[in-house]
Design a protein around this motif. Structure first.
Motif, mmCIF file in Angstrom:
data_model
loop_
_atom_site.group_PDB
_atom_site.id
_atom_site.type_symbol
_atom_site.label_atom_id
_atom_site.label_comp_id
_atom_site.label_asym_id
_atom_site.label_seq_id
_atom_site.Cartn_x
_atom_site.Cartn_y
_atom_site.Cartn_z
ATOM 1 N N ALA A 179 0.811 -1.216 0.000
ATOM 2 C CA ALA A 179 0.000 0.000 0.000
ATOM 3 C C ALA A 179 0.849 1.273 0.000
ATOM 4 O O ALA A 179 0.322 2.374 -0.146
ATOM 5 C CB ALA A 179 -0.926 0.015 1.222
ATOM 6 N N PHE A 180 2.163 1.133 0.131
ATOM 7 C CA PHE A 180 3.039 2.304 0.197
ATOM 8 C C PHE A 180 3.121 2.978 -1.169
ATOM 9 O O PHE A 180 3.320 2.325 -2.193
ATOM 10 C CB PHE A 180 4.431 1.887 0.669
ATOM 11 N N GLN A 181 2.979 4.302 -1.166
ATOM 12 C CA GLN A 181 3.009 5.070 -2.406
ATOM 13 C C GLN A 181 4.324 5.847 -2.502
ATOM 14 O O GLN A 181 4.887 6.272 -1.505
ATOM 15 C CB GLN A 181 1.840 6.051 -2.453
ATOM 16 N N GLY A 182 4.806 6.036 -3.718
ATOM 17 C CA GLY A 182 5.992 6.842 -3.931
ATOM 18 C C GLY A 182 7.291 6.095 -3.777
ATOM 19 O O GLY A 182 8.337 6.697 -3.529
ATOM 20 N N GLY A 183 7.276 4.789 -3.927
ATOM 21 C CA GLY A 183 8.494 4.002 -3.805
ATOM 22 C C GLY A 183 8.199 2.637 -3.210
ATOM 23 O O GLY A 183 7.106 2.087 -3.391
ATOM 24 N N ALA A 184 9.163 2.098 -2.490
ATOM 25 C CA ALA A 184 9.005 0.775 -1.867
ATOM 26 C C ALA A 184 9.262 0.889 -0.377
ATOM 27 O O ALA A 184 10.090 1.694 0.072
ATOM 28 C CB ALA A 184 9.963 -0.230 -2.494
#
Length: 447
Positions: A423-428
């Motif tokens: 669910a993390f946005q903008g990368g890992a």
């Protein structure tokens, strides 16, 4: 007249005696047949009595009851034979299963005395079947105090044990075994038995240690490449200033300043090399209580000097509260280096690449290390697959697909886990969780 009456009475008497004699013979015949049938039944032959039809109701009922009894007994014995056959087949099947098991297996009663064993158990303990039965389990297992306490608590609270590693001395040699314990109730519900299985995992342990060593060497190879790149700058400065001094074209004040620069750059080289050596010298076999922030900071510092500057990636560390965990620093090094190198390689070449490592508590009984980057991220459908052996999203020749799989195996052995936050946005974002050292101790002691 009287003569005729006498003859008639005499005839009737003879007829009555004849009939009585006939009945007597019939009774004797039937009784003899029933007696022979009972004798045959004693020998195991259950057959109904076959006699000619006889008008006497009592005799008919007696023969019918006898034949019904024989028929019922025959049916009962047939069912008993079938049950006995099934019991024998089941026993043979269970014995075949016991013989085919790769590990030793014993069953114990409520007093912890062995009442069943397989051939592997007899071979392991060097005892015959008759001598092994009746032995107390704790007398048979020469365990260290910590393992004995775990086993005692398991029996006290009827708590199963799954793949608990124990160390036993077999034939004068120390070998590792995986211990499993499960409980069952006997026909008498007040009595509890247990099945104990132990599997020799010594070769697996040696292989695991070998894999850990190879993985650490692979990580060191990548770090060494970063070290070589990082050393180029201070070594170039040292060579340049040394040449200026050697040319004797500078004054005394400049010589002193150049000497200080050379000394500073030399110490910088020594620090870079020392960071790599400290990482290499960590003993990944020794289990101990270590402070998580300290371990993470050491790895991050090594990565910053070895790989962060090489790829021009900003690597930062956000420490958390003091969190002791029961693990070896060497094992955590392998896991952390894998996560950090993956993050650095994923962000390298991007705009303002950065990796943030933080330590925090999670759920009250766990410590967490979070590794975040602003790279392209991981597709949600790949978050589970990336932990599979030999699965990699890197180009051919740039990844083995074993780093995360081995890291997951190490962390699972320590009682923790690694998860990819889909669910993390903008990368890992990868979250490494480990139980607090206090919580592991309390679990092991039934607290």
């Amino acid at each position: 007249m009287q003569l005729h009456v006498g003859i008639l009475l005499a005839g009737m008497l003879v007829a009555a005696l004849t009939a009585l004699f006939y009945v007597h013979l019939a009774y004797r015949k039937v009784m003899r047949a029933m007696h022979e049938g009972i004798l045959r039944a004693q020998e195991g032959t259950l057959r109904p009595v076959s006699v000619s039809r006889f008008p006497d109701r009592f005799l008919r009922h007696l023969v019918a009851d006898h034949n019904l009894l024989m028929s019922s007994l025959s049916s009962t014995f047939a069912e008993m034979e079938e049950c006995q056959y099934q019991v024998i087949c089941e026993r043979n099947r269970n014995e075949a299963i016991l013989r085919s098991l790769p590990g030793a297996l014993v069953c114990v009663d409520g007093e912890l005395r062995i009442n069943l064993s397989n051939h592997e158990a007899e071979e392991l303990f060097g005892l015959s079947h008759d001598i092994l039965h009746g032995q107390n389990l704790f007398d048979l297992f020469a365990l260290d105090e910590s393992s004995r306490e775990i086993l005692r608590d398991a029996f006290l609270y009827e708590r199963p044990i799954v793949n608990k590693e124990i160390l036993l001395h077999v034939g004068g040699e120390a070998r590792y075994f995986a211990l499993n314990l499960s409980f069952f109730r006997s026909d008498n519900l007040n009595e509890t038995g247990a099945v104990v299985s132990i599997l020799d995992i010594s070769e697996y342990k040696h292989l695991q240690e070998h894999i850990y060593t190879m993985e650490k060497l692979a990580a060191m190879g990548q770090l060494a490449a970063g070290v070589a790149h990082e050393l180029n700058t201070p070594l170039g400065n040292i060579i340049g200033y040394a040449q200026l001094i050697d040319d004797a074209r500078v004054g005394t004040d400049q010589v002193e300043r150049y000497t200080q620069i050379i000394s500073h750059e030399a110490r910088r080289c020594a620090r870079i090399v020392e960071d790599l050596l400290n990482y290499a010298r960590r003993d990944h076999c020794q289990m101990e209580i270590c402070e998580l922030n300290t371990v993470v900071k050491d790895v991050v510092d090594t990565i910053i000097f070895c790989q962060g500057k090489r790829y021009e990636v900003d690597v930062s560390f956000d420490p958390g509260p003091e969190l002791p965990v029961k693990a070896s620093p060497g094992q955590l090094d392998i896991v952390l280096v894998n996560l950090l190198l993956n993050a650095i390689q994923a962000t390298a070449g991007g705009q303002n690449p950065r990796v943030v490592v933080s330590v925090r508590t999670q759920g009250g009984h766990q410590a967490a290390v979070v590794v975040e980057d602003n790279g392209p991220g991981v597709a949600p459908e790949l978050c589970r697959r990336i932990f599979d052996p030999f699965f990699t999203t890197k180009e051919v020749g740039k990844g083995t697909g074993l780093g995360l799989a081995i890291s997951q195996s190490i962390v699972t052995k320590l009682g923790g886990s690694i998860q990819c936050d889909s669910a993390f946005q903008g990368g890992a974002r990868f979250v490494l969780t480990l139980p607090h050292a206090q919580s592991r101790e309390s679990m092991n002691h039934g607290g």
